[in-house]
Write an enzyme that holds these catalytic residues in place. Sequence first.
Site, PDB file in Angstrom:
ATOM      1  N   HIS A   1      68.228  74.901  69.460  1.00  6.11           N
ATOM      2  CA  HIS A   1      69.046  76.119  69.415  1.00  6.11           C
ATOM      3  C   HIS A   1      70.501  75.777  69.217  1.00  6.11           C
ATOM      4  O   HIS A   1      70.947  74.646  69.427  1.00  6.11           O
ATOM      5  CB  HIS A   1      68.848  76.955  70.689  1.00  6.11           C
ATOM      6  CG  HIS A   1      69.602  76.448  71.874  1.00  6.11           C
ATOM      7  ND1 HIS A   1      70.424  77.249  72.643  1.00  6.11           N
ATOM      8  CD2 HIS A   1      69.668  75.230  72.429  1.00  6.11           C
ATOM      9  CE1 HIS A   1      70.961  76.528  73.611  1.00  6.11           C
ATOM     10  NE2 HIS A   1      70.507  75.313  73.505  1.00  6.11           N
TER      11      HIS A   1
ATOM     12  N   CYS B   1      76.058  74.103  73.847  1.00  5.76           N
ATOM     13  CA  CYS B   1      75.063  73.602  74.807  1.00  5.76           C
ATOM     14  C   CYS B   1      75.062  72.072  74.728  1.00  5.76           C
ATOM     15  O   CYS B   1      75.279  71.505  73.667  1.00  5.76           O
ATOM     16  CB  CYS B   1      73.672  74.136  74.438  1.00  5.76           C
ATOM     17  SG  CYS B   1      72.372  73.467  75.496  1.00  5.76           S
TER      18      CYS B   1
ATOM     19  N   HIS C   1      72.539  82.900  70.912  1.00  3.02           N
ATOM     20  CA  HIS C   1      71.779  81.758  70.405  1.00  3.02           C
ATOM     21  C   HIS C   1      71.186  82.039  69.029  1.00  3.02           C
ATOM     22  O   HIS C   1      70.808  83.176  68.727  1.00  3.02           O
ATOM     23  CB  HIS C   1      70.558  81.472  71.297  1.00  3.02           C
ATOM     24  CG  HIS C   1      70.808  81.332  72.757  1.00  3.02           C
ATOM     25  ND1 HIS C   1      70.804  80.115  73.421  1.00  3.02           N
ATOM     26  CD2 HIS C   1      71.046  82.272  73.720  1.00  3.02           C
ATOM     27  CE1 HIS C   1      71.026  80.329  74.714  1.00  3.02           C
ATOM     28  NE2 HIS C   1      71.173  81.607  74.926  1.00  3.02           N
TER      29      HIS C   1
HETATM   30  N1  LIG Z   1      65.428  71.294  79.550  1.00  4.06           N
HETATM   31  C1  LIG Z   1      65.436  72.308  80.454  1.00  4.06           C
HETATM   32  N2  LIG Z   1      64.316  72.942  80.751  1.00  4.06           N
HETATM   33  N3  LIG Z   1      66.631  72.599  81.048  1.00  4.06           N
HETATM   34  C2  LIG Z   1      66.733  73.650  82.014  1.00  4.06           C
HETATM   35  C3  LIG Z   1      66.774  74.961  81.264  1.00  4.06           C
HETATM   36  C4  LIG Z   1      67.399  76.001  82.150  1.00  4.06           C
HETATM   37  C5  LIG Z   1      67.308  77.352  81.459  1.00  4.06           C
HETATM   38  N4  LIG Z   1      68.285  77.426  80.368  1.00  4.06           N
HETATM   39  C6  LIG Z   1      68.224  78.496  79.523  1.00  4.06           C
HETATM   40  O1  LIG Z   1      67.414  79.386  79.644  1.00  4.06           O
HETATM   41  C7  LIG Z   1      69.228  78.536  78.373  1.00  4.06           C
HETATM   42  C8  LIG Z   1      68.474  78.706  77.062  1.00  4.06           C
HETATM   43  C9  LIG Z   1      68.447  77.351  76.399  1.00  4.06           C
HETATM   44  C10 LIG Z   1      69.578  76.516  77.023  1.00  4.06           C
HETATM   45  C11 LIG Z   1      70.020  77.309  78.207  1.00  4.06           C
HETATM   46  C12 LIG Z   1      71.091  77.072  79.047  1.00  4.06           C
HETATM   47  C13 LIG Z   1      72.003  75.880  79.074  1.00  4.06           C
HETATM   48  C14 LIG Z   1      73.383  76.132  78.475  1.00  4.06           C
HETATM   49  O2  LIG Z   1      73.903  77.305  79.047  1.00  4.06           O
HETATM   50  P1  LIG Z   1      74.492  77.345  80.553  1.00  4.06           P
HETATM   51  O3  LIG Z   1      73.399  76.814  81.471  1.00  4.06           O
HETATM   52  O4  LIG Z   1      75.755  76.518  80.576  1.00  4.06           O
HETATM   53  O5  LIG Z   1      74.752  78.814  80.760  1.00  4.06           O
HETATM   54  N5  LIG Z   1      71.472  74.684  78.554  1.00  4.06           N
HETATM   55  C15 LIG Z   1      70.526  74.061  79.277  1.00  4.06           C
HETATM   56  O6  LIG Z   1      69.895  74.585  80.149  1.00  4.06           O
HETATM   57  C16 LIG Z   1      70.323  72.592  78.972  1.00  4.06           C
HETATM   58  N6  LIG Z   1      69.619  71.954  80.087  1.00  4.06           N
HETATM   59  C17 LIG Z   1      69.493  72.421  77.722  1.00  4.06           C
HETATM   60  C18 LIG Z   1      69.320  70.927  77.444  1.00  4.06           C
HETATM   61  C19 LIG Z   1      70.464  70.155  77.185  1.00  4.06           C
HETATM   62  C20 LIG Z   1      70.300  68.799  76.888  1.00  4.06           C
HETATM   63  C21 LIG Z   1      69.032  68.222  76.877  1.00  4.06           C
HETATM   64  C22 LIG Z   1      67.919  69.004  77.152  1.00  4.06           C
HETATM   65  C23 LIG Z   1      68.061  70.363  77.456  1.00  4.06           C
HETATM   66  C24 LIG Z   1      67.557  78.419  82.475  1.00  4.06           C
HETATM   67  N7  LIG Z   1      66.489  78.890  83.093  1.00  4.06           N
HETATM   68  O7  LIG Z   1      68.698  78.804  82.648  1.00  4.06           O
END
Ligand SMILES: N=C(N)NCCC[C@H](NC(=O)[C@@H]1CCC/C1=C\[C@H](COP(=O)(O)O)NC(=O)[C@@H](N)Cc1ccccc1)C(N)=O
Length: 158
Positions: free
Chosen positions: A54, A108, A152
């Site tokens: 994304h 992100c 996104h």
């Molecule tokens: N790998 C996982 N499972 N990580 C936990 C996901 C948590 C989940 N996140 C979301 O739903 C949104 C949608 C996509 C990205 C995201 C949020 C944020 C950015 O937004 P912010 O939290 O600052 O508001 N990026 C993330 O989480 C990152 N770990 C994604 C990532 C980054 C690097 C490597 C792998 C994964 C939530 N339940 O909040």
Amino acid sequence: PPPADWEERHSNSRGVPYYFNRTTRQSVWERPTPSTSASSTITIGAPQKVRASHLLVKHAESRRPSSWKSPTITRSKEEARKIITGFRKRIVSGETDLPTLAKTESDCSSAQQGGDFGFFGPKQMQKAFEDATYALQVGELSGVVDSDSGLHLILRTA
Ligand SMILES: N=C(N)NCCC[C@H](NC(=O)[C@@H]1CCC/C1=C\[C@H](COP(=O)(O)O)NC(=O)[C@@H](N)Cc1ccccc1)C(N)=O
């Protein structure tokens, strides 16, 4: 009828009914009984896990208006929408692709992997993000998806 929150569906490939649990998203061949629990059933090839990349454009109303790109993100949500719509046009026109653009433009931390954040299953991501991803075919690019994190573009990759 099957117990609550199970629904009978038809497997076209096998030409027989199977049973889908709306809560656990489990699919089973045998008609569930009240004692059927998630652990006792094997899941047939329903798409439990999906993979996506994304591109996230955050704005002042984001739950965490900060990223590797900028310690304080002050752009308005409308400004973010203009920016991400421009990115989508450039991807759809074939001028660039989501992983390339995410590397420099995504707010992100997955930006360094071209926006890829691996496989995830139900209940792990924010609802808006999960629903949008599950609705995509593999290889398909989403429209602008609005989550608490920001706006996104999602590319489903598996
Ligand atoms: N790998 C996982 N499972 N990580 C936990 C996901 C948590 C989940 N996140 C979301 O739903 C949104 C949608 C996509 C990205 C995201 C949020 C944020 C950015 O937004 P912010 O939290 O600052 O508001 N990026 C993330 O989480 C990152 N770990 C994604 C990532 C980054 C690097 C490597 C792998 C994964 C939530 N339940 O909040």
